[in-house]
Structure formats: C-alpha cells, structure tokens
Design a protein around this motif. Structure first.
Motif, PDB file in Angstrom:
ATOM      1  N   ALA A  47       2.011   8.465  82.704  1.00  0.00           N
ATOM      2  CA  ALA A  47       1.449   7.285  81.924  1.00  0.00           C
ATOM      3  C   ALA A  47       2.854   6.722  81.149  1.00  0.00           C
ATOM      4  N   ALA A  48       3.643   7.752  80.493  1.00  0.00           N
ATOM      5  CA  ALA A  48       4.721   7.181  79.914  1.00  0.00           C
ATOM      6  C   ALA A  48       6.142   7.192  80.825  1.00  0.00           C
ATOM      7  N   ASN A  49       5.892   7.576  82.053  1.00  0.00           N
ATOM      8  CA  ASN A  49       7.167   7.548  82.846  1.00  0.00           C
ATOM      9  C   ASN A  49       8.190   8.474  82.512  1.00  0.00           C
ATOM     10  N   LEU A  50       8.043   9.512  82.237  1.00  0.00           N
ATOM     11  CA  LEU A  50       8.965  10.669  81.427  1.00  0.00           C
ATOM     12  C   LEU A  50       9.393  11.709  82.402  1.00  0.00           C
ATOM     13  N   THR A  51      10.605  12.172  82.463  1.00  0.00           N
ATOM     14  CA  THR A  51      10.995  13.109  83.235  1.00  0.00           C
ATOM     15  C   THR A  51      10.417  14.712  82.694  1.00  0.00           C
ATOM     16  N   ASP A  52      10.783  15.640  83.509  1.00  0.00           N
ATOM     17  CA  ASP A  52      10.034  16.938  83.110  1.00  0.00           C
ATOM     18  C   ASP A  52      10.640  17.203  81.697  1.00  0.00           C
ATOM     19  N   ARG A  53      11.818  17.312  81.399  1.00  0.00           N
ATOM     20  CA  ARG A  53      12.404  17.667  80.451  1.00  0.00           C
ATOM     21  C   ARG A  53      11.882  16.779  79.072  1.00  0.00           C
ATOM     22  N   GLN A  54      11.749  15.513  79.071  1.00  0.00           N
ATOM     23  CA  GLN A  54      11.388  14.638  78.132  1.00  0.00           C
ATOM     24  C   GLN A  54       9.738  15.042  77.790  1.00  0.00           C
ATOM     25  N   ALA A  55       8.944  15.359  78.966  1.00  0.00           N
ATOM     26  CA  ALA A  55       7.418  15.530  78.826  1.00  0.00           C
ATOM     27  C   ALA A  55       7.437  17.017  78.097  1.00  0.00           C
ATOM     28  N   ALA A  56       8.166  17.966  78.339  1.00  0.00           N
ATOM     29  CA  ALA A  56       8.352  19.160  77.671  1.00  0.00           C
ATOM     30  C   ALA A  56       8.661  19.025  75.949  1.00  0.00           C
TER      31      ALA A  56
ATOM     32  N   GLY B 145       5.585  25.138  72.577  1.00  0.00           N
ATOM     33  CA  GLY B 145       5.359  24.633  73.972  1.00  0.00           C
ATOM     34  C   GLY B 145       5.939  25.532  75.148  1.00  0.00           C
ATOM     35  N   PHE B 146       6.622  25.009  75.946  1.00  0.00           N
ATOM     36  CA  PHE B 146       6.948  25.573  77.198  1.00  0.00           C
ATOM     37  C   PHE B 146       8.234  24.974  77.822  1.00  0.00           C
ATOM     38  N   ASP B 147       9.023  25.736  78.743  1.00  0.00           N
ATOM     39  CA  ASP B 147      10.224  25.156  79.210  1.00  0.00           C
ATOM     40  C   ASP B 147       9.965  24.205  80.383  1.00  0.00           C
ATOM     41  N   HIS B 148      10.945  23.158  80.288  1.00  0.00           N
ATOM     42  CA  HIS B 148      10.507  22.253  81.478  1.00  0.00           C
ATOM     43  C   HIS B 148      10.205  22.486  82.796  1.00  0.00           C
ATOM     44  N   SER B 149      10.822  23.846  83.245  1.00  0.00           N
ATOM     45  CA  SER B 149      10.779  24.128  84.614  1.00  0.00           C
ATOM     46  C   SER B 149       9.273  24.521  84.911  1.00  0.00           C
ATOM     47  N   VAL B 150       8.455  24.943  84.097  1.00  0.00           N
ATOM     48  CA  VAL B 150       7.181  25.290  84.155  1.00  0.00           C
ATOM     49  C   VAL B 150       6.368  24.247  85.056  1.00  0.00           C
ATOM     50  N   LEU B 151       6.738  22.903  84.682  1.00  0.00           N
ATOM     51  CA  LEU B 151       6.001  21.681  85.281  1.00  0.00           C
ATOM     52  C   LEU B 151       6.414  21.660  86.869  1.00  0.00           C
ATOM     53  N   SER B 152       7.555  21.806  87.166  1.00  0.00           N
ATOM     54  CA  SER B 152       7.977  22.150  88.513  1.00  0.00           C
ATOM     55  C   SER B 152       7.327  23.103  89.228  1.00  0.00           C
ATOM     56  N   GLU B 153       7.104  24.274  88.588  1.00  0.00           N
ATOM     57  CA  GLU B 153       6.482  25.452  89.152  1.00  0.00           C
ATOM     58  C   GLU B 153       5.093  25.188  89.352  1.00  0.00           C
ATOM     59  N   PHE B 154       4.286  24.336  88.283  1.00  0.00           N
ATOM     60  CA  PHE B 154       2.883  24.009  88.299  1.00  0.00           C
ATOM     61  C   PHE B 154       2.744  23.002  89.601  1.00  0.00           C
ATOM     62  N   ARG B 155       3.704  22.135  89.798  1.00  0.00           N
ATOM     63  CA  ARG B 155       3.352  21.103  91.067  1.00  0.00           C
ATOM     64  C   ARG B 155       3.392  22.102  92.334  1.00  0.00           C
ATOM     65  N   SER B 156       4.181  22.742  92.398  1.00  0.00           N
ATOM     66  CA  SER B 156       4.541  23.777  93.740  1.00  0.00           C
ATOM     67  C   SER B 156       3.464  24.375  93.809  1.00  0.00           C
ATOM     68  N   ARG B 157       2.891  25.015  92.951  1.00  0.00           N
ATOM     69  CA  ARG B 157       1.532  25.830  93.251  1.00  0.00           C
ATOM     70  C   ARG B 157       0.400  24.891  93.726  1.00  0.00           C
ATOM     71  N   VAL B 158       0.319  23.878  93.152  1.00  0.00           N
ATOM     72  CA  VAL B 158      -0.803  23.058  93.183  1.00  0.00           C
ATOM     73  C   VAL B 158      -0.702  22.407  94.888  1.00  0.00           C
TER      74      VAL B 158
END
Length: 568
Positions: free
Chosen positions: A72-81, A102-115
């Motif tokens: 919704a805010a068009n952010l990168t993973d690092r910005q979202a974290a 919070g969490f490290d921004h790499s968690v978002l990439s891992e989450f997408r890969s699992r999904v």
C-alpha cells in the motif's frame, strides 16, 4: 509455528495514536484496518507453510499484514521492516509494544518463499474477501469488469546473441558455486573467465553481421563443450540437474542446430525463422527469454513490445447516476497472472473458476473485445450463469466488410430441417457437418443451377459455383448473431461504457503499488505480488469509503478545473 490470536493493541501505543489523531484528523490506514477488521489474517490460515517444531518464528498472519501494508505504501523490504520498528500506526495494527524490535528485513523474503512453495499465493486476498462478504461489502451476482495489462519482468532484456552467452555464463557460475573443484579439474578457468567473468551486455557488440555470427557460434560451441563435460560419465550426476544447466540445454536446442558434415564433424548453425527459409524458431509461448527467469516471455500487443507477464484484474462495478453516492466501493475480486503470450480469451475460464471458488461469480461480466468468443459466451452462461457484456468481432466476410451484398446473417437458418434459405428464397442443396482446423462446423452449399442465373448473384458471391456458408454449431451461431445485433443498440453501448472504469483501476494499481514492473523472478512470486497488491488496493478503497472520500482520484489542473466550471 504455533497459531495464536493477535494481541490487543498496546495501551501506550493506543493512547499515543488517540492523542495524535484526535478530532477531525483521520487515523492512518493501518489503524483503521485494525479497528474495523480486527485480526484480518489469522496465523492458522498459513499453518500449512510452517512446521510445528523448531525455533519459534514471527507470526505469519502479522507478516502477511506487513506485506500488504508494504504494498500500500510501495516500500522495499528494508523500509517495511523499519516501519514495523518505528511507525506507531503499524505497531498498533500488529499489536506490538513500544520496545518491540521487530524483525530483520530478510524475514519478509523468507515468508514469501514459504507462501509460494506451499501454493498460498492467493490466501491474503481470499481472507480479505471472505471478511468483506460477511460485512455485505461484496457479494455474488451484480456486475464485474475485467481487463488486462502488461507486466515487465525484473530481468534484463536480452537479444538472441546475448541470451546464449548469458546462459553459458549462468551455467558456469552455478557450477562454480556448486562444485568448484570439479570446474577447476575439467575446465581451464582462466580461459573461460576471460569470456564469461562479466555480464555479456556490459560491452557493445560489433555492428558487423559476420562478427556477430562468429560470436554466436563461439557461444554455442562453449555451451555444448560445457554440457559435454557435465554429462561425461566421470562427472557427478547431480551436476546435470542444476537449473542453470537445464536452462542452457533448452536455450541451445531452441536457437541452434548441429548437423554432421561429410567428415562426420558436427557443424553448428543458428536457427532462422521459417518465413526466412530457416529451420524455424520455437513458438513464442515456449521460447526462453532469460536464463534467470524461465517463466518470462517476449510478447507484442499492437505497438507495445515487452518481456514479462500479463495481469488480468477483475473488480465489482456499480452503475451510478450523476451526483449519487455509489452503492459501495469497487473492490478487486480476482487477479490472474499469466504468461505474456497467452491470449485474453484463454484466461477467461480461469478467471471464472477463481471467482466461483470465492463464491463471487457476477451476473454480468463486462469485457473488452479481446476476451469473448462464441464458445465462451455460451459456456459462461451455461456453466456459471454469467452474461458476458462485450463487443464481439463483426462478420469478416467480404460482403460484411463492404457493407453491401448479402452477408451470412442475411440467410435464414432452419436448424431443425437442416437447410438454409437465401435472401432470394432459394433453399440450400447440401448440409454437411465437418471439422475445420479442429473446430466442429456445418458447411451449407447452394446449387449452382440456383445461383448462376440468380439476378442478385453479384451481391452474394463471386464463386463460379453456388454460395457456401460455414456455420458454427447452432448454439454458438445464435449466440454470436444475438450479440452482434445487441451491440448495435444505443442502450447497450451506454451500458457497456461501465467497463471503461477498470482501466482507471489498473492505473491506480500501477501508480500506487508499482505493478508495472515485477519485483520478483518467476510467475508464482509475481502472482503473489499481484494478489498482495490487490489486497492493498482494496484496503485503500475501503479506507476512502469509510471516511467518505470520493473514489474518483482524477487529478485536474487549474486550467482543466476552469474549463469544467465554465462548461457547467
């Protein structure tokens, strides 16, 4: 992962939010979503993608909400974290306290890969639409509209020469990473590194066609040499299973042919287009465009030529009188991501299947002329109860194009008695059911003795024999004739104008969430990005609806506003 309910917003965070947005100031999107929709994405909905033992991880439901707010805010993973750590509105929506790191921004990439790995790409959109159905904000029936747009792949654009060279380079890098000792023993690393250490498109290709051809043959020779070494009996068998190696094999097969000469030596030559007298290139739907994303394809639509995918967006649409408040927000009910070479008509049944699975099939579906066919008009009504509101292609016969003479629709078809009657009153002589290009049709022919002396023959046919008609089966023929007659009516055209609004939705999607260019490689991850973006757009529209904002986001310049005021 142990599914748990989301914690209530922290009292300190909630107090700060109330203080900052007291009075007429509207709370941010994240706060409104939590207040109005509560626990939107429960952990249990993602349990299939996570184990029940091991080191505890972050809540997948809250990671899903972070991903949606990120779009919704068009952010990168690092910005979202960073937003999770610093933004009070996000902490409020996620139920975090002030001290939560919070969490490290790499968690978002891992989450997408699992999904993606567990086929849950559409889960966030499904959950939101289920919640909105319980709130009567979206229901089956009514009207929906669909349109498609192009998506540019995240990989670089390569011509055929660069594609082959980059495929060899990608395979070399994969082998060097997987088994460096084998590469050192089998290949002369210094010699190969001289040609493939840097990206192929880092230097300008020679303008000479002869030198380009020599370079193309050199790349192919290196590729075949590398594959021969990989498939040698002494080489580890698992090396040939590397994706980059398999991609190299496919690229070489699609672009080169090896033929033996008189001495038995294999000669390599490039494939050329069949229309140019060559052996023929593979059809576009299977032709690889990049060694780093084997799902992307080159495609063309009118004057647009792109390398990537195609996105189909479906949304509800409410007919609205001038000055009236719409009955509800127009919400996206489905997004379908396909190969860029797939025609729109081939995607329509998949769209209807997705809407059926969500119990959101419309009664009327507004489409442009790229989607319908006679078969789809009939099957949509029969299988799903959907009336397609769409302009069908007009009759392409010479008489119809010239708008003079007798076209096929001027003939009366008596299906029960298996005969046709021409405008002059003559009855057909033969009625044959045939299969043309794999399609069942009926060929109706009139006798030459009836047609040749007919005074209106010049208006009917230029054949030396009698007139012939090629008809689809009865149900399809009647459906296409009815549709062509309807679209000539002014009332139908005014109703069809409702379809144009979906183009504004696509513009909002590309502008707000950056959908025009894919963020990830592969069709599955790109589709996940699209469903997440659709969920984010729905939340943005709901937020505007909740706060009474107009849904029209058209920006008018001062001069345009003056012109509108003067016209009023």
């Amino acid at each position: 992962m142990q599914p748990q309910s989301w914690p209530e917003p922290d009292p300190q965070v909630a107090a700060a939010i109330r203080a900052m947005y007291r009075g007429r100031r509207e709370a941010p999107l994240a706060v409104q979503v939590r207040d109005r929709l509560g626990e939107l994405f429960p952990d249990a909905a993602f349990a299939d993608a996570f184990g029940q033992v091991g080191r505890p991880g972050w809540s997948p439901g809250r990671l899903a909400l972070v991903t949606v707010l990120q779009k919704a805010a068009n952010l990168t993973d690092r910005q979202a974290a960073d937003e999770v750590r610093e933004n009070l509105a996000w902490k409020y929506a996620l139920g975090l306290n002030l001290e939560d790191p919070g969490f490290d921004h790499s968690v978002l990439s891992e989450f997408r890969s699992r999904v993606v790995a567990h086929g849950l790409e559409e889960r966030v959109l499904d959950l939101l639409l289920e919640r909105l159905q319980t709130l009567d904000l979206v229901q089956a029936g009514g009207s929906q509209r669909t349109d498609s747009t192009h998506i540019v792949a995240v990989v670089r654009d390569l011509n055929r020469l660069e594609l082959v060279g980059e495929s060899v380079r990608a395979a070399l890098n994969a082998l060097a990473a997987a088994c460096p000792d084998w590469v050192d023993q089998v290949l002369v690393v210094e010699e190969w590194s001289r040609r493939y250490a840097d990206r192929i498109d880092n230097w300008r290709l020679s303008a000479s066609k002869t030198k380009q051809h020599e370079l193309a043959v050199q790349y192919a020779t290196d590729g075949y040499t590398l594959l021969q070494a990989v498939y040698a009996p002494a080489s580890p068998g698992w090396l040939r299973e590397l994706p980059a190696v398999q991609t190299l094999r496919c690229v070489l097969v699609q672009n080169y042919i090896r033929t033996p000469d008189r001495a038995g030596r294999l000669r390599i030559r490039q494939r050329e287009r069949a229309e140019d007298g060559g052996d023929g290139l593979p059809p576009a739907p299977i032709r690889l465009a990049s060694p780093y994303d084997t799902d992307t394809r080159w495609s063309a639509k009118r004057d647009l030529f792109w390398n990537g995918f195609k996105l189909h967006v479906s949304e509800t649409c409410h007919p609205q009188a001038d000055g009236d408040r719409p009955a509800g927000p127009n919400l996206i009910t489905n997004v379908t991501t396909t190969c860029s070479t797939l025609p729109d008509s081939k995607a329509l049944d998949t769209i209807h299947q997705s809407l059926h699975r969500r119990h959101l099939l419309p009664a009327r579906h507004y489409l442009d002329s790229g989607y319908p066919s006679a078969d789809l008009i009939v099957s949509s009504a029969k299988d799903y109860g959907i009336a397609l509101v769409t302009p069908v292609l007009l009759d392409t016969s010479p008489q119809a194009k010239a708008q003079q003479g007798f076209a096929a629709h001027d003939f009366t078809i008596d299906w029960d008695r298996k005969r046709a009657v021409c405008p002059a009153g003559k009855i057909s002589a033969t009625w044959n059911d045939v299969v043309q290009d794999g399609v069942a049709k009926t060929v109706v022919a009139f006798a030459a003795l009836d047609c040749i002396p007919c005074p209106t023959k010049e208006q009917c046919t230029s054949s030396r024999k009698g007139r012939r008609l090629s008809l689809y089966p009865r149900e399809l023929t009647e459906a296409i004739r009815t549709a062509r007659a309807q679209q000539q009516d002014g009332t139908w055209q005014r109703d069809y104008a409702l379809r144009a609004g979906v183009e504004g939705s696509i513009r909002q999607a590309t502008h707000t969430t950056g959908l025009r260019r894919a963020r990830y490689r592969g069709l599955a991850k790109t589709h996940l990005d699209h469903t997440t973006s659709a969920t984010a757009l729905n939340l943005i529209r709901l937020n505007a609806w909740w706060n009474g904002h107009p849904l029209d986001r058209t920006n008018h310049s001062h001069l345009a506003r003056l012109q509108l005021r003067l016209a009023a």
